[in-house]
Scaffold this motif. Structure first.
Motif, short mmCIF file in Angstrom:
data_model
loop_
_atom_site.label_atom_id
_atom_site.label_comp_id
_atom_site.label_asym_id
_atom_site.label_seq_id
_atom_site.Cartn_x
_atom_site.Cartn_y
_atom_site.Cartn_z
N SER A 150 0.83 -1.22 0.00
CA SER A 150 0.00 0.00 0.00
C SER A 150 0.86 1.26 0.00
O SER A 150 0.58 2.21 -0.73
N SER A 151 1.93 1.27 0.78
CA SER A 151 2.81 2.45 0.83
C SER A 151 3.51 2.69 -0.49
O SER A 151 3.57 3.82 -0.98
N ARG A 152 4.05 1.63 -1.09
CA ARG A 152 4.78 1.78 -2.34
C ARG A 152 3.85 2.17 -3.50
O ARG A 152 4.24 2.95 -4.36
N LEU B 106 1.18 4.02 -3.30
CA LEU B 106 0.92 5.45 -3.14
C LEU B 106 2.16 6.29 -3.48
O LEU B 106 2.04 7.35 -4.09
N GLU B 107 3.35 5.82 -3.11
CA GLU B 107 4.58 6.54 -3.44
C GLU B 107 4.78 6.63 -4.95
O GLU B 107 5.10 7.69 -5.48
N ARG C 248 -6.57 0.17 2.03
CA ARG C 248 -5.61 1.16 2.53
C ARG C 248 -5.26 2.18 1.45
O ARG C 248 -5.17 3.37 1.73
N ARG D 28 -6.12 6.31 1.57
CA ARG D 28 -4.99 7.23 1.69
C ARG D 28 -4.66 7.97 0.39
O ARG D 28 -3.90 8.92 0.42
#
Length: 164
Positions: A104-106, A108-109, A140, A144
């Motif tokens: 999820s973080s990657r 969005l990045e 997620r 976000r």
């Protein structure tokens, strides 16, 4: 809507599931309509809940690095999809990208770094205890993201019956 929006890529994270396939097929059609490039992303992550995901999927191949195996899986996924759906033709502009990290973080990045116009992704739709314990990458990302997110679900596989 300005023409600039149409040159920004549609980001399609894939995990090689039927839901990812459905999302990618939908995104290809969307990209054709909007003359947008596609950025297909796979995030290499082998969490505790899915230990050995890549080694099981690539059991016939000898792995040197998990990223190499994931890259082979991504190439095979895209090649197979193209063969199974020749009616889709070739999208205007298609790029695939493999990164490591928490999905999820990657996602969005990369969406931010590449100025994606939107994210189209599949969802397994976990429910109940599994959902509470591990959550949903799609959920997620959806909560976000600062750009539109479309969640695509594939039809559940038929269990040998001809009736719906």
């Amino acid at each position: 809507m300005s023409n600039e929006t149409h040159t920004r890529p549609i980001l399609v994270p894939v995990d090689f599931s039927s839901h990812s396939e459905a999302a990618l097929l939908w995104a290809v059609e969307l990209a054709k309509c909007h003359h947008s490039p596609l950025l297909i992303l796979h995030v290499v992550h082998d969490p505790g809940t899915m230990q050995g995901y890549y080694s099981r999927a690539l059991k016939k191949k000898q792995l040197h690095r998990i990223e190499d195996g994931a890259a082979d899986m991504l190439t095979d996924f895209l090649r197979t999809l193209g063969k199974q759906h020749p009616e889709l033709g070739k999208p205007n502009d298609l790029e695939s990208l493999l990164v490591k990290g928490l999905p999820s973080s990657r996602i969005l990045e990369i969406a931010n770094q590449r100025s994606a116009s939107m994210i189209v992704m599949g969802s397994k739709g976990l429910t109940g205890l599994k959902h509470l314990l591990i959550g949903s990458v799609a959920e997620r990302v959806m909560h976000r993201a600062r750009i539109p997110v479309t969640i695509v679900k594939s039809a559940p596989p038929q269990t040998g019956t001809d009736s719906p």
